[in-house]
Design a protein around this motif. Sequence first.
Motif, short mmCIF file in Angstrom:
data_model
loop_
_atom_site.label_atom_id
_atom_site.label_comp_id
_atom_site.label_asym_id
_atom_site.label_seq_id
_atom_site.Cartn_x
_atom_site.Cartn_y
_atom_site.Cartn_z
N ARG A 116 0.85 -1.20 0.00
CA ARG A 116 0.00 0.00 0.00
C ARG A 116 0.88 1.24 0.00
O ARG A 116 1.79 1.36 0.82
N SER B 50 0.51 5.60 -0.08
CA SER B 50 -0.47 6.66 0.14
C SER B 50 0.22 8.01 0.23
O SER B 50 1.42 8.10 0.51
N TRP C 222 -4.48 10.20 -1.84
CA TRP C 222 -4.41 9.17 -2.88
C TRP C 222 -3.90 7.88 -2.25
O TRP C 222 -3.17 7.89 -1.25
N HIS C 223 -4.30 6.76 -2.85
CA HIS C 223 -3.91 5.45 -2.34
C HIS C 223 -3.66 4.49 -3.50
O HIS C 223 -4.34 4.57 -4.53
N VAL C 224 -2.72 3.62 -3.30
CA VAL C 224 -2.44 2.53 -4.23
C VAL C 224 -2.38 1.24 -3.43
O VAL C 224 -1.70 1.19 -2.40
N ILE D 292 5.14 8.81 -8.23
CA ILE D 292 3.73 9.17 -8.08
C ILE D 292 3.61 10.62 -7.62
O ILE D 292 2.80 11.40 -8.15
N LEU E 2 -2.25 7.82 -12.88
CA LEU E 2 -1.71 7.06 -11.75
C LEU E 2 -1.78 5.57 -12.04
O LEU E 2 -0.83 4.82 -11.78
N ALA E 3 -2.91 5.12 -12.60
CA ALA E 3 -3.04 3.70 -12.94
C ALA E 3 -2.03 3.29 -14.01
O ALA E 3 -1.45 2.20 -13.94
N VAL F 127 1.33 2.91 -12.21
CA VAL F 127 1.39 1.70 -11.38
C VAL F 127 1.48 0.45 -12.26
O VAL F 127 2.14 -0.52 -11.90
N VAL G 104 -6.20 1.85 -7.62
CA VAL G 104 -5.71 3.18 -7.28
C VAL G 104 -6.92 4.08 -7.01
O VAL G 104 -8.00 3.89 -7.58
N GLU G 105 -6.71 5.07 -6.15
CA GLU G 105 -7.81 5.93 -5.74
C GLU G 105 -7.29 7.32 -5.41
O GLU G 105 -6.23 7.46 -4.80
#
Length: 309
Positions: free
Chosen positions: A30, A32, A40-42, A57, A166-167, A170, A179-180
């Motif tokens: 994870r 962030s 944002w989070h992955v 990122i 971002l996607a 990643v 991703v968010e």
Amino acid sequence: MRITRRSLLFGLAAIAGSGPLKAFATDRVRLSGRAFGTTWHVLARDLAAPETLAPRIGALLDDIDAQMSPFRPDSALTRFNMTAPRVAVSGDFAEVARSALDMARISDGAFDPTVGPAVARYGFGPIRGRAGDWRQIACADGHLSRQGSVTLDLCGIAKGFAVDRLAELVSTQASDFVVEIGGEIRTQGDWQVGIAHPDKGGVHSRIRLGSGAVATSGDAVNHYDIGGRRYSHTIDPATGEPVTDNIASVSVIAESAMRADALATALLVMGNKKGLAFADKQGVGALYLIRDRGLLRAIANTAFKSHMI
């Protein structure tokens, strides 16, 4: 910016309103951080080198913010709105601007990237000036141009673009991830994500996403109430005022987060009857959560229902 394993995997699920199908495995990573005034989070299964991905990122999101934020006096967007009627823009900026103008066209103005002054008038944004017509803005040959004093506001689409970028980043290190950014989500693999309850918090309903995106627009966060009326940040371009119906939120499932982001705004403005028909025409899933005599009523089209769990 933190890099953590197992102990914080549930944190992403809670923030994204989701329950990953493969949660709590030891091989999940994870990441962030913060961007665009939110988080944002992955969450990924097979990140090759998370310690090198995290700063990339940060740089990616900083660059998008420096180009498209209306809150930054030094952003490319602010310079366009405040100075010359024709400026050179980056490829990313041109892509988002063209997509915003395309969405304005196909939605017959329900999505309008020139409503910034109206948003500011109700206390939700920094863009000053008079309302304009999105047809007065053009983007071609690497240049953005406008007629008169019209301004551009990309807040209804730029975050979705950032999620997509971002996607893409990643995906250079992982094949199974979610991703968010600020509640807008894109996945690759097989994931469950949740649609937030706009009034009570927590999860209202769950959907299964393969490789796709979901975005939600509503009044849960940006609103205030005066005299029994709720004023939200979503402006109806036809009136220049916040939308006035009982729709609490609209969630859209699409192939990209940028498209889902813009469509969620357009469908919120259209209302559920016209909006569901428009969603069907566009080939996307749509879920309306509507306040009805103290309850929350859900209306979804067939495309959205096919993802529900």
